[in-house]
Design a protein around this motif. Structure first.
Motif, PDB file in Angstrom:
ATOM      1  N   ASN A 130      27.297   3.182 -28.534  1.00 27.30           N
ATOM      2  CA  ASN A 130      27.830   4.203 -27.778  1.00 27.30           C
ATOM      3  C   ASN A 130      27.123   4.604 -26.367  1.00 27.30           C
ATOM      4  N   LYS A 131      26.210   3.763 -26.122  1.00 30.11           N
ATOM      5  CA  LYS A 131      25.347   3.830 -24.952  1.00 30.11           C
ATOM      6  C   LYS A 131      25.393   2.553 -24.033  1.00 30.11           C
ATOM      7  N   SER A 132      26.678   1.688 -24.282  1.00 31.64           N
ATOM      8  CA  SER A 132      26.739   0.366 -23.637  1.00 31.64           C
ATOM      9  C   SER A 132      26.810   0.609 -22.034  1.00 31.64           C
ATOM     10  N   THR A 133      26.359  -0.295 -21.430  1.00 31.23           N
ATOM     11  CA  THR A 133      26.623  -0.245 -20.019  1.00 31.23           C
ATOM     12  C   THR A 133      27.200  -1.235 -19.306  1.00 31.23           C
ATOM     13  N   LYS A 134      27.945  -1.072 -18.001  1.00 36.85           N
ATOM     14  CA  LYS A 134      28.582  -1.890 -17.350  1.00 36.85           C
ATOM     15  C   LYS A 134      27.374  -2.674 -16.239  1.00 36.85           C
ATOM     16  N   ASP A 135      26.623  -2.447 -16.459  1.00 35.06           N
ATOM     17  CA  ASP A 135      25.465  -3.139 -15.475  1.00 35.06           C
ATOM     18  C   ASP A 135      25.123  -4.481 -15.793  1.00 35.06           C
ATOM     19  N   PRO A 136      25.518  -5.506 -15.376  1.00 32.01           N
ATOM     20  CA  PRO A 136      25.409  -6.993 -15.659  1.00 32.01           C
ATOM     21  C   PRO A 136      24.101  -7.402 -15.835  1.00 32.01           C
ATOM     22  N   SER A 137      23.162  -6.714 -15.212  1.00 28.80           N
ATOM     23  CA  SER A 137      21.463  -7.028 -15.124  1.00 28.80           C
ATOM     24  C   SER A 137      21.182  -6.383 -16.592  1.00 28.80           C
ATOM     25  N   LYS A 138      21.788  -5.562 -17.245  1.00 31.21           N
ATOM     26  CA  LYS A 138      21.460  -5.221 -18.608  1.00 31.21           C
ATOM     27  C   LYS A 138      21.909  -5.986 -19.719  1.00 31.21           C
ATOM     28  N   TRP A 139      22.837  -6.902 -19.372  1.00 30.97           N
ATOM     29  CA  TRP A 139      23.495  -7.911 -20.468  1.00 30.97           C
ATOM     30  C   TRP A 139      22.615  -9.190 -20.697  1.00 30.97           C
ATOM     31  N   GLU A 140      22.779  -9.774 -21.969  1.00 29.35           N
ATOM     32  CA  GLU A 140      22.397 -10.622 -22.410  1.00 29.35           C
ATOM     33  C   GLU A 140      23.342 -11.842 -22.541  1.00 29.35           C
ATOM     34  N   ILE A 141      22.754 -13.020 -22.261  1.00 26.74           N
ATOM     35  CA  ILE A 141      23.777 -14.387 -22.828  1.00 26.74           C
ATOM     36  C   ILE A 141      23.084 -14.968 -23.803  1.00 26.74           C
ATOM     37  N   TRP A 142      24.272 -15.485 -24.868  1.00 24.34           N
ATOM     38  CA  TRP A 142      23.792 -15.825 -26.125  1.00 24.34           C
ATOM     39  C   TRP A 142      24.407 -17.189 -26.348  1.00 24.34           C
ATOM     40  N   ASP A 143      23.966 -18.341 -27.024  1.00 28.05           N
ATOM     41  CA  ASP A 143      24.575 -19.443 -27.217  1.00 28.05           C
ATOM     42  C   ASP A 143      24.301 -19.923 -28.659  1.00 28.05           C
ATOM     43  N   TYR A 144      25.382 -20.081 -29.192  1.00 27.43           N
ATOM     44  CA  TYR A 144      25.428 -20.451 -30.753  1.00 27.43           C
ATOM     45  C   TYR A 144      25.144 -21.966 -30.747  1.00 27.43           C
ATOM     46  N   LYS A 145      24.158 -22.434 -31.896  1.00 27.02           N
ATOM     47  CA  LYS A 145      24.139 -23.734 -32.223  1.00 27.02           C
ATOM     48  C   LYS A 145      24.137 -24.143 -33.817  1.00 27.02           C
ATOM     49  N   PRO A 178      20.914 -12.418 -15.944  1.00 26.63           N
ATOM     50  CA  PRO A 178      20.759 -11.447 -17.166  1.00 26.63           C
ATOM     51  C   PRO A 178      19.458 -10.925 -17.572  1.00 26.63           C
ATOM     52  N   LYS A 179      19.745  -9.950 -18.622  1.00 27.40           N
ATOM     53  CA  LYS A 179      18.317  -9.443 -19.188  1.00 27.40           C
ATOM     54  C   LYS A 179      17.647 -10.464 -19.968  1.00 27.40           C
ATOM     55  N   ALA A 180      18.266 -11.296 -20.676  1.00 27.00           N
ATOM     56  CA  ALA A 180      17.698 -12.035 -21.616  1.00 27.00           C
ATOM     57  C   ALA A 180      18.775 -13.207 -21.777  1.00 27.00           C
ATOM     58  N   ALA A 181      18.198 -14.376 -22.270  1.00 24.62           N
ATOM     59  CA  ALA A 181      19.000 -15.669 -22.747  1.00 24.62           C
ATOM     60  C   ALA A 181      18.372 -15.769 -24.047  1.00 24.62           C
ATOM     61  N   LYS A 182      19.490 -15.915 -25.013  1.00 21.68           N
ATOM     62  CA  LYS A 182      19.057 -16.321 -26.327  1.00 21.68           C
ATOM     63  C   LYS A 182      19.991 -17.409 -27.205  1.00 21.68           C
ATOM     64  N   LEU A 183      19.136 -18.237 -27.880  1.00 14.60           N
ATOM     65  CA  LEU A 183      20.008 -19.461 -28.766  1.00 14.60           C
ATOM     66  C   LEU A 183      19.933 -18.642 -30.008  1.00 14.60           C
ATOM     67  N   TYR A 184      21.058 -19.050 -30.659  1.00 13.12           N
ATOM     68  CA  TYR A 184      21.113 -18.894 -32.366  1.00 13.12           C
ATOM     69  C   TYR A 184      21.473 -20.039 -33.060  1.00 13.12           C
ATOM     70  N   PHE A 185      20.450 -20.338 -33.827  1.00 11.01           N
ATOM     71  CA  PHE A 185      20.489 -21.462 -34.775  1.00 11.01           C
ATOM     72  C   PHE A 185      21.130 -21.237 -36.093  1.00 11.01           C
ATOM     73  N   LEU A 186      22.366 -21.224 -36.136  1.00  7.75           N
ATOM     74  CA  LEU A 186      23.367 -21.018 -37.029  1.00  7.75           C
ATOM     75  C   LEU A 186      22.743 -21.306 -38.553  1.00  7.75           C
TER      76      LEU A 186
END
Length: 236
Positions: A130-145, A178-186
């Motif tokens: 409900n408090k999402s932002t349109k500021d790309p500096s507050k976004w994270e990039i995620w990559d699925y593995k 981006p605010k963060a860069a994360k990998l998700y090892f499924l």
């Protein structure tokens, strides 16, 4: 690799990884679309059920077969379905509401070539949708593995490199990192089925020096490819 796959037309022999990684990515994309209501407005804000995941899986599986990509056995299919259901049940309720975009394309012009990539998921860093932002500096990039998390640090370096390059492209497109860069090892979910488990999620440190180093490395590789294409001499 560029010579083998792009110039000579060879096909990678990693059929298992190709099937498994592709089906996980495409089913999760459908799960995100379902939650956003892109295909049917009635599903907006609703978590896919296990039956939805099975349906998505079967549809993608059929599509992959038509493209000549198949599971080598039923165990591989069962494993993929189990991982997808676990992710949907464990991460879906808190993760899906934060998703801003999937298959997010990023690109940037270098001196002699165009650099581009696809980020699996853009995620709002605010845990409250409900408090999402349109500021790309507050976004994270995620990559699925579609694998377990590698044990050795040197085995993770290629993933650090990939995410640093994505960060550089993200900055070109959005004017900020981006605010963060994360990998998700499924596959870690099969052993630690807890939300945002310490083994499944790996955050990559974002620093200008490391990003610049990754881009310089990429430039050097691109220069070698360009030279080889011009001379038709490829290094083994």
């Amino acid at each position: 690799q560029y010579s083998f796959f792009n110039e000579k037309g060879f096909v990678p022999a990693h059929a298992v990884q190709l099937y498994y990684g592709t089906i996980l990515h495409e089913v999760l994309d459908r799960a995100h679309y379902h939650y956003k209501g892109f295909d049917d407005p009635k599903t907006k804000g609703k978590l896919p059920t296990k039956f939805d995941i099975e349906r998505f899986f079967n549809e993608v599986d059929s599509s992959l077969k038509a493209r000549g990509i198949r599971a080598i056995n039923q165990d591989l299919r069962k494993n993929a379905v189990n991982v997808l259901k676990l992710f949907n049940d464990i991460e879906g309720p808190s993760f899906y509401p934060r998703v801003i975009d999937t298959e997010h394309r990023v690109r940037g012009n270098r001196k002699k070539y165009l650099m581009e990539g696809v980020v699996d998921v853009l995620v709002d860093s605010n845990s409250n949708p409900n408090k999402s932002t349109k500021d790309p500096s507050k976004w994270e990039i995620w990559d699925y593995k579609g694998q377990r998390r590698p044990k050795k640090e040197e085995e993770l370096e290629i993933y650090y490199y990939q995410m640093q390059v994505y960060c550089a492209l993200y900055k070109i497109k959005n004017g900020c990192l981006p605010k963060a860069a994360k990998l998700y090892f499924l596959n870690e979910l099969l052993f630690d089925p807890t939300p945002q488990s310490k083994t499944a999620v790996l955050e990559v440190t974002i620093s200008s020096s490391e990003i610049n180093k990754a881009i310089k490395n990429f430039d050097n590789t691109a220069a070698e490819i360009i030279r080889s294409k011009e001379t038709l001499i490829w290094k083994s």
